[in-house]
Scaffold this active site. Structure first.
Site, PDB file in Angstrom:
ATOM      1  N   SER A 154       0.841  -1.190   0.000  1.00 33.44           N
ATOM      2  CA  SER A 154       0.000   0.000   0.000  1.00 33.44           C
ATOM      3  C   SER A 154       0.875   1.238   0.000  1.00 33.44           C
ATOM      4  O   SER A 154       2.072   1.188   0.318  1.00 33.44           O
ATOM      5  CB  SER A 154      -0.938   0.007   1.220  1.00 33.44           C
ATOM      6  OG  SER A 154      -0.192   0.121   2.414  1.00 33.44           O
ATOM      7  N   ASP A 174      12.840   3.294   2.203  1.00 34.19           N
ATOM      8  CA  ASP A 174      11.897   3.347   3.322  1.00 34.19           C
ATOM      9  C   ASP A 174      12.517   2.924   4.645  1.00 34.19           C
ATOM     10  O   ASP A 174      12.189   3.481   5.693  1.00 34.19           O
ATOM     11  CB  ASP A 174      10.626   2.548   3.015  1.00 34.19           C
ATOM     12  CG  ASP A 174      10.883   1.119   2.575  1.00 34.19           C
ATOM     13  OD1 ASP A 174      12.034   0.647   2.608  1.00 34.19           O
ATOM     14  OD2 ASP A 174       9.907   0.451   2.157  1.00 34.19           O
ATOM     15  N   ASN A 233      18.327  -8.503   6.220  1.00 34.89           N
ATOM     16  CA  ASN A 233      16.932  -8.599   5.796  1.00 34.89           C
ATOM     17  C   ASN A 233      16.373  -9.959   6.208  1.00 34.89           C
ATOM     18  O   ASN A 233      16.939 -10.993   5.837  1.00 34.89           O
ATOM     19  CB  ASN A 233      16.824  -8.482   4.274  1.00 34.89           C
ATOM     20  CG  ASN A 233      17.004  -7.067   3.781  1.00 34.89           C
ATOM     21  OD1 ASN A 233      17.960  -6.408   4.157  1.00 34.89           O
ATOM     22  ND2 ASN A 233      16.104  -6.608   2.943  1.00 34.89           N
ATOM     23  N   GLY A 243       4.816  -0.848  10.699  1.00 34.94           N
ATOM     24  CA  GLY A 243       3.505  -1.450  10.922  1.00 34.94           C
ATOM     25  C   GLY A 243       3.535  -2.628  11.860  1.00 34.94           C
ATOM     26  O   GLY A 243       2.585  -2.863  12.625  1.00 34.94           O
TER      27      GLY A 243
END
Length: 495
Positions: free
Chosen positions: A20, A246, A305, A414
């Site tokens: 999103s 980000d 990661n 999030g």
């Protein structure tokens, strides 16, 4: 008589994620930041003849819709706008400035097997010495190499390579540049010489002149084009090359003090790392495949990661196709599950690609000789427990690489709203976890714009503003015996 009202400054952050995107207006006043989401929209990969792409024109239209939404607010004059996105993906421009097709998604399977093939041209250790970046099929280096091997006609006519945030900055301003934090994710940039790694371009077989000048976070790219302003009603303000990767934006907004902390930027991926003053390309960092990505203020993010909530999200998508599943009730059911016997390595390569995630978990369990979960709550318990144990594994390796002790963990993004995962992370690592802000990426984006205008002077001052503006929640670690046993088993299973 002078007004007693303190001035306020307003910014717009466009934060594009793989699932999103959103536009967040940030208002800085008297050392505090307030953020307001003004537009949210879905992002999605599109499949064309078996390949996965990003619909860049859908995203551009949504960015313009966000600009229209801000123009309607018009409460305070906007100072700047900045865009951040996920890493490594890119588009190509023709000599006339047109964009050559849709950008590939890093989850497209065309890069499978590219790492060992490319290492026949440049040894693995030499690549690491040049870039300090971990080896992942998704890296820009292997995406480009796969295009060369497939004789992509796009490379024959391309004049410029622009990463995802570069593309949108170009569409807004007509100017071309690449921001430092994003350049470092590509495995094509030499952070020691602060230039594109020409040796790797020569080996790939594409000219380094495809690449753009590299600018520091907080640089002004140009102003929004008049035609974009006319179309949207948006003010003709400067576009800032914020921390355009980000994760770099999220880490910039971590409300930490001192140097005894690690972070987890938690979302589709979990980025687990520490902040350093220079890249670490030691033998141990190379052995354990750690990456050194650029950060704000000349810092680097020594991290790994970890495939994050992508695993759970893909399972939830499958279950919701059969009937709506309430997420909060689901997590409560997971929390009531007994400690799972089955564990998995979130970074098993097959988990990275689109497909049925529940089937992939079944296959992983079969290959490792473990019991296959049956109920959704069992899948959830296995996935979240395994994620927390993977965090512990990464932190154990970081302790040997980092000169400072690690006494606490900051979780942002999030995933910081997933209280069960935050508590599991505390229990698995034995460290207190400080969760929030969930909006860290957008906050970091906004604060680097503020730094571009001289309203804050340093990363430390950015974090001071974040601490003053947003609450965090603390999770205290519980008894460790069960987690210690599970960690031993996890290490055996994950190899």
């Amino acid at each position: 008589m002078k007004s007693s009202r303190k001035p306020q400054t307003r910014f717009l952050a466009i934060d594009l994620g793989t699932e999103s995107g959103r536009a967040v207006a940030g208002t800085l006043k008297a050392g505090k930041l307030a953020v307001e989401e003004i537009h949210r929209f879905p992002n999605r990969m599109v499949n064309v003849h078996g390949h996965w792409y990003w619909d860049i024109w859908h995203l551009y239209e949504e960015i313009k819709q966000a600009m229209r939404a801000y123009a309607k607010l018009a409460r305070t004059r906007l100072q700047t706008i900045g865009i951040d996105t996920w890493g490594v993906d890119f588009g190509l421009l023709a000599s006339d400035g047109s964009i050559l097709g849709l950008p590939f998604s890093y989850r497209d399977p065309r890069t499978r097997g590219m790492i060992p093939k490319f290492q026949k041209l440049v040894p693995r250790q030499r690549i690491y010495e040049l870039t300090g970046i971990q080896f992942m099929n998704v890296n820009t280096l292997y995406q480009l190499y796969s295009m060369v091997r497939e004789k992509s006609p796009l490379l024959d006519v391309a004049s410029d390579l622009l990463f995802m945030p570069d593309l949108f900055n170009y569409l807004l301003t007509g100017q071309k540049a690449t921001e430092f934090t994003f350049a470092t994710t590509s495995q094509l940039y030499n952070p020691f010489k602060q230039e594109w790694a020409g040796e790797l371009f020569k080996a790939v077989g594409v000219p380094v002149k495809l690449m753009q000048r590299v600018v520091r976070p907080g640089s002004i790219i140009g102003k929004v084009l008049p035609r974009v302003c006319e179309e949207t009603g948006f003010p003709r303000c400067p576009v800032v090359a914020t921390t355009s990767h980000d994760t770099a934006a999220a880490v910039a907004a971590i409300p930490a003090q001192g140097n005894d902390w690690a972070y987890i930027s938690s979302g589709t991926w979990s980025l687990v790392g520490v902040e350093t003053s220079r890249p670490n390309t030691s033998e141990a960092a190379f052995k354990h495949n750690f990456t050194n990505e650029g950060g704000i203020g000349g810092t680097f993010r020594l991290l790994k990661n970890v495939t994050g909530l992508w695993l759970l999200r893909r399972c939830l998508d499958e279950w919701n196709e059969r009937g709506q599943l309430n997420y909060d009730s689901f997590l409560k059911a997971v929390a009531r599950q007994p400690f799972p016997e089955t564990l998995l390595d979130p970074d098993w390569p097959q988990f990275a690609y689109p497909g049925s995630m529940t089937s992939l978990v079944d296959r992983y369990c079969d290959q490792t000789g473990q019991k296959v979960p049956f109920w959704p709550r069992e899948f959830g318990s296995v996935i979240l427990t395994s994620l927390a144990l993977k965090y512990r594994w990464v932190l154990d390796k970081l302790r040997a690489l980092h000169k400072h002790p690690i006494r606490r963990i900051h979780i942002v993004g999030g995933g910081s709203k997933n209280g069960l995962l935050c508590q599991m992370a505390a229990d698995a690592t034995g460290l207190p976890v400080y969760a929030g802000p969930a909006e860290a990426t957008a906050i970091g984006n906004v604060m680097v714009q503020a730094m571009a205008l001289g309203l804050v002077s340093s990363p430390q001052e950015i974090r001071q503003v974040v601490r003053a503006s947003f609450k965090v929640k603390e999770y205290t670690p519980g008894p460790s015996r069960q987690w210690d046993k599970a960690y031993e088993r996890f290490c055996e299973i994950a190899g």
